[in-house]
Enzyme design. Structure first.
Site, PDB file in Angstrom:
ATOM      1  N   ASN A 107       0.847  -1.200   0.000  1.00  0.00           N
ATOM      2  CA  ASN A 107       0.000   0.000   0.000  1.00  0.00           C
ATOM      3  C   ASN A 107       0.879   1.244   0.000  1.00  0.00           C
ATOM      4  OD1 ASN A 107      -2.411   1.576   0.266  1.00  0.00           O
ATOM      5  ND2 ASN A 107      -1.995   1.794   2.451  1.00  0.00           N
ATOM      6  N   HIS A 109       0.778   5.144   1.470  1.00  0.00           N
ATOM      7  CA  HIS A 109       0.047   5.960   2.432  1.00  0.00           C
ATOM      8  C   HIS A 109       0.715   7.330   2.504  1.00  0.00           C
ATOM      9  CE1 HIS A 109      -2.434   6.847   5.895  1.00  0.00           C
ATOM     10  NE2 HIS A 109      -1.361   7.340   6.489  1.00  0.00           N
ATOM     11  N   SER A 136       4.706   6.847   2.443  1.00  0.00           N
ATOM     12  CA  SER A 136       5.329   5.556   2.773  1.00  0.00           C
ATOM     13  C   SER A 136       4.711   4.458   1.924  1.00  0.00           C
ATOM     14  CB  SER A 136       5.078   5.195   4.244  1.00  0.00           C
ATOM     15  OG  SER A 136       5.450   6.236   5.113  1.00  0.00           O
ATOM     16  N   ASP A 145      -2.547   0.573   8.260  1.00  0.00           N
ATOM     17  CA  ASP A 145      -1.373   1.411   7.949  1.00  0.00           C
ATOM     18  C   ASP A 145      -0.180   1.142   8.877  1.00  0.00           C
ATOM     19  OD1 ASP A 145      -2.871   2.698   5.959  1.00  0.00           O
ATOM     20  OD2 ASP A 145      -3.585   4.232   7.351  1.00  0.00           O
TER      21      ASP A 145
END
Ligand code: GRF
Length: 222
Positions: A107, A109, A136, A145
Site C-alpha cells: 500500500n 500511504h 510511505s 497502515d
C-alpha cells in the site's frame, strides 16, 4: 513476468504511474488487472484505454462487509497476482483477506509512517506544525497502515502551505516512490520476513528527485 493487480477507488494517478512504468520497462512487471470498489473511479478509464482488464466490485451492493471481502479476495485471486498494489483503495480489509495476501500486498500511504495512520494526513500534519511530511510504501498487515515500511519519500512543510499544496507536493513524490518500492519487491530486494521488511540493498529513504536546491526554491520551510 511478475503479475500485479492494482486496487483503486478514485483518481488513480499512482495506478497510472505503475502501468506506465511497466510499459516503459522501469518496472519489471505487468499490470494484469485493475480492480475498483467504485464504479465511477476515474482511474478505470485510463486502465481501459491501455487495454488492461478492469473489474468493479461495488462495496455498496453488499450489506455484510465480510461478503465483500470474500468476493474481493476471489476476484483478486482470479488474476493470479504475484503482487497486489493498493493505490488509493479506500476500504479497510478483513484480517482474512490481508493474511491471504500477506507479503504480496503493498500500500502507499500519504504520511511518514508510523506517523499519521488513517485519513486526512495532510491537514493533521499542518495542524501539528510539523516541518517534514511525506509518503510511505508498506506491506499490508492486519493493523491499519501499520505494516512494515519498504520505503519513504520526504518533503518539507512550507510556511504558507495549505492542505492542497502539501498534498500536491507529497503526491509528486509518490509515483516515483511507489515504482521504486515495487521494483524492490519484484527483484526480491524487499520482502516480508518474520513480520519485518527485509531490505537487501535498498535505502529506505528513496530519493524521489526533490533536491535541496529545489526545496529552497519552493519557499521557506517552516
Ligand atoms: C494517494 O495520496 C495515496 O497515498 C493515498 O491515496 C491517494 C491516491 O491517489 N493512499 P491516486 O488515486 O493514486 O491519484
Amino acid at each position: 513476468m511478475t503479475r500485479i493487480v492494482v486496487l483503486i477507488s478514485g483518481r488513480g494517478s499512482n495506478m497510472r504511474a505503475i502501468i506506465e512504468a511497466c510499459q516503459n520497462g522501469r518496472l519489471d512487471a505487468e499490470v494484469v488487472a485493475v480492480i475498483s470498489n467504485n464504479p465511477d473511479a476515474a482511474g478505470l478509464t485510463f486502465a481501459r484505454e491501455q487495454n488492461i482488464k478492469t473489474a468493479v466490485l461495488d462495496h455498496k451492493s453488499f450489506s455484510v462487509r465480510n461478503d465483500f471481502d470474500e468476493q474481493l479476495q476471489a476476484l483478486i485471486s482470479s488474476f493470479r497476482p504475484d503482487l497486489v498494489a493498493m493505490a488509493g483503495f479506500m476500504r479497510i480489509l478483513s484480517k482474512a483477506l490481508v493474511n491471504h495476501f500477506l507479503g504480496r500486498m503493498i500500500n502507499i500511504h500519504p504520511s511518514l509512517l508510523p506517523l499519521y495512520t488513517g485519513l486526512n494526513t495532510h491537514a493533521r500534519v499542518l495542524a501539528a506544525g510539523d516541518t517534514r511530511h511525506g509518503a510511505s510504501v508498506h506491506f499490508v498487515t492486519a493493523e491499519l497502515d501499520a505494516g512494515p515500511v519498504i520505503a519513504q519519500s520526504e518533503v518539507p512543510v512550507l510556511q504558507n502551505d495549505t492542505e492542497q499544496s502539501l498534498a500536491a507536493r507529497v503526491l509528486d513524490t509518490e509515483h516515483e516512490l511507489y515504482i521504486q518500492a515495487l521494483q524492490h519487491c519484484v527483484s526480491g530486494n524487499a520482502r516480508l520476513v518474520n513480520a519485518e521488511c527485509y531490505r537487501g540493498t535498498i535505502n529506505s529513504n528513496i530519493d524521489t528527485g526533490t533536491s535541496s536546491a529545489e526545496r529552497a526554491q519552493n519557499g521557506q520551510q517552516r
